[in-house]
Design a protein around this motif. Structure first.
Motif, PDB file in Angstrom:
ATOM      1  N   ARG A   1       0.778  -1.258   0.022  1.00 23.37           N
ATOM      2  CA  ARG A   1      -0.169   0.058  -0.223  1.00 23.37           C
ATOM      3  C   ARG A   1       0.794   1.438   0.049  1.00 23.37           C
ATOM      4  N   SER A   2       2.326   1.126   0.000  1.00 23.48           N
ATOM      5  CA  SER A   2       3.318   2.388  -0.076  1.00 23.48           C
ATOM      6  C   SER A   2       3.240   2.843  -1.427  1.00 23.48           C
ATOM      7  N   MET A   3       3.002   1.954  -2.145  1.00 25.54           N
ATOM      8  CA  MET A   3       3.148   2.340  -3.860  1.00 25.54           C
ATOM      9  C   MET A   3       2.692   1.272  -4.446  1.00 25.54           C
ATOM     10  N   ILE A   4       2.308   1.764  -5.948  1.00 31.17           N
ATOM     11  CA  ILE A   4       1.648   0.805  -6.957  1.00 31.17           C
ATOM     12  C   ILE A   4       2.238   0.750  -8.135  1.00 31.17           C
ATOM     13  N   PRO A   5       2.614  -0.186  -8.871  1.00 32.27           N
ATOM     14  CA  PRO A   5       3.062  -0.359 -10.268  1.00 32.27           C
ATOM     15  C   PRO A   5       2.039   0.234 -11.230  1.00 32.27           C
TER      16      PRO A   5
ATOM     17  N   VAL B   1       6.546  -1.237 -15.546  1.00 29.89           N
ATOM     18  CA  VAL B   1       5.791  -0.213 -14.551  1.00 29.89           C
ATOM     19  C   VAL B   1       6.682   0.602 -13.917  1.00 29.89           C
ATOM     20  N   LEU B   2       6.100   1.651 -13.390  1.00 34.97           N
ATOM     21  CA  LEU B   2       6.577   2.787 -12.634  1.00 34.97           C
ATOM     22  C   LEU B   2       6.072   2.932 -11.050  1.00 34.97           C
ATOM     23  N   GLY B   3       6.928   3.291 -10.365  1.00 37.88           N
ATOM     24  CA  GLY B   3       6.337   3.374  -8.991  1.00 37.88           C
ATOM     25  C   GLY B   3       5.450   4.641  -8.699  1.00 37.88           C
ATOM     26  N   VAL B   4       4.499   4.574  -8.218  1.00 42.58           N
ATOM     27  CA  VAL B   4       3.557   5.507  -8.041  1.00 42.58           C
ATOM     28  C   VAL B   4       2.972   5.737  -6.428  1.00 42.58           C
ATOM     29  N   THR B   5       3.106   6.521  -5.718  1.00 38.14           N
ATOM     30  CA  THR B   5       2.483   6.584  -4.299  1.00 38.14           C
ATOM     31  C   THR B   5       1.236   7.253  -4.463  1.00 38.14           C
ATOM     32  N   ARG B   6       0.482   7.454  -3.654  1.00 41.48           N
ATOM     33  CA  ARG B   6      -0.859   7.675  -3.428  1.00 41.48           C
ATOM     34  C   ARG B   6      -1.104   9.162  -3.815  1.00 41.48           C
TER      35      ARG B   6
ATOM     36  N   TYR C   1       9.997  12.405   2.923  1.00 45.87           N
ATOM     37  CA  TYR C   1       8.458  12.772   2.695  1.00 45.87           C
ATOM     38  C   TYR C   1       7.507  11.432   3.001  1.00 45.87           C
ATOM     39  N   ARG C   2       6.311  11.761   3.503  1.00 46.39           N
ATOM     40  CA  ARG C   2       5.450  10.457   3.817  1.00 46.39           C
ATOM     41  C   ARG C   2       4.130  10.716   2.905  1.00 46.39           C
ATOM     42  N   SER C   3       3.961   9.744   1.954  1.00 43.67           N
ATOM     43  CA  SER C   3       2.639   9.950   1.118  1.00 43.67           C
ATOM     44  C   SER C   3       1.833   9.263   1.930  1.00 43.67           C
ATOM     45  N   PRO C   4       0.337   9.414   1.865  1.00 43.09           N
ATOM     46  CA  PRO C   4      -0.723   8.490   2.343  1.00 43.09           C
ATOM     47  C   PRO C   4      -0.621   7.212   1.663  1.00 43.09           C
ATOM     48  N   ARG C   5      -1.354   6.324   2.526  1.00 41.83           N
ATOM     49  CA  ARG C   5      -1.267   4.999   1.850  1.00 41.83           C
ATOM     50  C   ARG C   5      -2.252   4.462   0.714  1.00 41.83           C
ATOM     51  N   TRP C   6      -2.089   3.578  -0.184  1.00 40.61           N
ATOM     52  CA  TRP C   6      -3.039   3.403  -1.136  1.00 40.61           C
ATOM     53  C   TRP C   6      -4.017   2.728  -0.379  1.00 40.61           C
ATOM     54  N   GLU C   7      -5.441   2.680  -0.892  1.00 36.86           N
ATOM     55  CA  GLU C   7      -6.510   1.865  -0.632  1.00 36.86           C
ATOM     56  C   GLU C   7      -6.175   0.299  -0.704  1.00 36.86           C
TER      57      GLU C   7
ATOM     58  N   LEU D   1     -10.402  -1.363  -4.390  1.00 42.26           N
ATOM     59  CA  LEU D   1     -10.746   0.017  -4.384  1.00 42.26           C
ATOM     60  C   LEU D   1      -9.548   0.643  -5.192  1.00 42.26           C
ATOM     61  N   ARG D   2      -8.469   0.343  -5.150  1.00 45.15           N
ATOM     62  CA  ARG D   2      -7.183   0.800  -5.831  1.00 45.15           C
ATOM     63  C   ARG D   2      -7.363   0.372  -7.133  1.00 45.15           C
ATOM     64  N   TRP D   3      -7.786  -0.579  -7.903  1.00 39.78           N
ATOM     65  CA  TRP D   3      -7.954  -1.126  -9.137  1.00 39.78           C
ATOM     66  C   TRP D   3      -9.231  -0.154  -9.852  1.00 39.78           C
ATOM     67  N   LEU D   4     -10.132   0.019  -8.906  1.00 41.07           N
ATOM     68  CA  LEU D   4     -11.218   0.809  -9.519  1.00 41.07           C
ATOM     69  C   LEU D   4     -10.997   2.241  -9.524  1.00 41.07           C
ATOM     70  N   GLY D   5     -10.073   2.650  -8.411  1.00 45.16           N
ATOM     71  CA  GLY D   5      -9.863   4.150  -8.430  1.00 45.16           C
ATOM     72  C   GLY D   5      -9.019   4.639  -9.686  1.00 45.16           C
TER      73      GLY D   5
END
Ligand SMILES: Cc1cc2nc3c(=O)[nH]c(=O)nc-3n(C[C@H](O)[C@H](O)[C@H](O)COP(=O)(O)OP(=O)(O)OC[C@H]3O[C@@H](n4cnc5c(N)ncnc54)[C@H](O)[C@@H]3O)c2cc1C
Length: 464
Positions: free
Chosen positions: A253-257, A353-358, A412-418, A422-426
């Motif tokens: 939940r810290s980063m998504i590809p 894939v690239l790493g993306v935070t929330r 720096y701290r990003s919020p966590r991914w859902e 929800l993550r896929w739908l978002g």
């Protein structure tokens, strides 16, 4: 479109290459090193390079799950860009305010200079050419966004020399693309061949005494070392440089590809190039919400990418990068729209894939207690940012207090991914909104960015 193109196999840039180095095991490698670097992409290799630069006596091992450049570093569009990897307005809300964001911007421009200087100094021939970045507008709404982007650029520290507004004729004099009404030009940006850069850098660090192990997947990291299937490697410091390909190590939940797909054409004819222009190797993009990015390669092809199929359920990476035919058709469609008279034939398609935070903001961190550090979340702007991030990570690791370690992405701290689904739908919902917005802006010739896209940007946290 020809149907006989290569598909996947990592990328055109690394076609025909694979692992050539030994795997780590207690018998084949050291049992203990000063620094273990996880990931043989640009972040890991730049980190190895600067560790050796500052402390040549350190023993450094790079552990790569597949082979050097297997991740985004061997698959990307080859833009060494000035773009801050993240939302500059968010960084400006940090303790150092707008000054911190402006310092970050300067560090990115310095990063391009540094990348080119290392290539020159170390004899890396990566087809590097500083041809700038041309961003095209093809609708009134896109032109409006570029005007706003330029205002933001100037607010966040770019000078008038670093960002130029071009009218339609001036933009087309650089690249003769159809439908263009204007553009922005950033002269500092450089075009590189990603495969040559990452393999060239690997050869340089090996010459300097760093050992690179391939087919060596790290299963766990912690204070004092890393665990592989073949055993434990003790290390004084551990640097996790795995970005979108190492999500399990960093926490799901810290980063998504996020996926990005590319095609490269066969070399175009001289006649086509005479018609298209594009003589200065400009990195080319557009101001659509579902933007594309492209380069003219040194051997006369067009490589173009975009985010056709953005995200796989449960953070899948897509392995060797086989790309759906529909995505290839979309990219060919964009080329046809810009260059309808050119004889474009696809030679190879691939994805990565690239790493993306929330909140789409990258970060560099180093924990003095555990002596574990990381740099990543570059959200598609990593070619220069890996250099800046790795230099920062090395300064933190060696306890050096520098201008880099005071930049706002440090710690720096990003919020966590859902959680799923929800993550896929978002993510899919956001890209669908952007696709609809592009179609409406084009069809209705809207003067302003569509409300749909503005909602999408707010939901994603992309707006400034
Ligand atoms: C298609 C595409 C186009 C892009 N275009 C551009 C562009 O034009 N300009 C730009 O600035 N950025 C671009 N990017 C982004 C940029 O390429 C990345 O941000 C950058 O390369 C990240 O480098 P990295 O070394 O941090 O990660 P990566 O290059 O992804 O490397 C991570 C490495 O870690 C390894 N690894 C993962 N898990 C483990 C493990 N457990 N043990 C050991 N090794 C592991 C992987 O195999 C991989 O080799 C693009 C990305 C893609 C996918």
């Amino acid at each position: 479109m020809s149907s006989g193109y290569r598909n996947g196999q990592v990328s055109h840039w690394l076609a025909g290459t694979g692992p050539t180095r030994t795997s780590w095991a207690p018998g084949t490698g050291p049992r203990e090193v000063d620094v273990a670097i996880v990931g043989g992409g640009l972040t890991g290799l730049w980190a190895a390079y600067y560790l050796q630069e500052h402390r040549p006596s350190l023993s450094v091992a790079v552990l790569e799950a597949e082979h050097v450049g297997y991740g985004a570093s061997g698959r990307n569009g080859g833009w060494a860009s000035h773009l801050i990897p993240g939302n500059r307005a968010r960084y400006a809300r940090g303790p150092r305010g707008a000054a911190g964001a402006r310092d970050f911007q300067r560090a990115m421009f310095d990063g391009i200079d540094e990348l080119l200087a290392v290539c020159a100094r170390e004899g890396i021939d990566a087809d590097q050419t500083r041809g700038g970045n041309l961003v095209l507008a093809t609708t009134p709404a896109a032109a409006g966004r570029l005007t706003a982007r330029r205002d933001g650029d100037l607010r966040f520290g770019l000078t008038e020399d670093q960002v130029h507004w071009l009218d339609g004729a001036q933009a087309r004099a650089r690249v003769n693309a159809e439908h263009v009404t204007g553009g922005l030009y950033y002269p500092a940006v450089a075009r590189i061949h990603p495969g040559k850069l990452v393999t060239g850098l690997a050869a340089v660090v090996e010459r300097r005494g760093v050992t690179i192990f391939e087919r060596s997947r790290v299963q766990a990291v912690g204070p004092g070392g890393v665990r592989l299937a073949t055993g434990d490697l003790k290390a004084g410091h551990v640097l996790v440089c795995t970005e979108g390909y190492g999500i399990p190590l960093l926490g799901r939940r810290s980063m998504i590809p996020v996926n990005s797909s590319m095609i490269v054409t066969h070399p175009l004819s001289e006649r086509d190039w005479d018609d298209i222009g594009w003589g200065a190797a400009e990195c080319l993009s557009d101001a659509a919400h579902t933007f594309v990015y492209a380069q003219r390669t040194a051997d006369g092809r067009i490589a173009i990418g975009g985010r056709g199929a953005p995200y796989r359920f449960q953070s899948g990476t897509g392995g060797d990068g086989v790309t759906p035919a529909a995505t290839v058709r979309q990219l060919v469609g964009r080329l046809d729209r810009y260059f309808p008279r050119a004889g474009v034939e696809v030679a190879h398609a691939w994805s990565g894939v690239l790493g993306v935070t929330r909140d789409w903001c990258a970060r560099v961190s180093y924990d003095r207690g555990t002596r574990v550090g990381t740099s990543g979340g570059y959200a598609g702007h990593g070619v220069t940012a890996t250099n800046v991030g790795a230099r920062t990570l090395v300064d933190l690791t060696l306890g050096r207090d520098t201008a880099l370690t005071r930049l706002p992405w440090v710690g720096y701290r990003s919020p966590r991914w859902e959680p799923e689904p929800l993550r896929w739908l978002g993510v899919h919902g956001m890209y669908e909104l952007f696709r609809i917005a592009d179609a409406r802006e084009e069809k209705r010739s809207l003067a302003k960015t569509s409300l749909i896209a503005r909602v999408g940007s707010r939901l994603a946290g992309l707006h400034e």
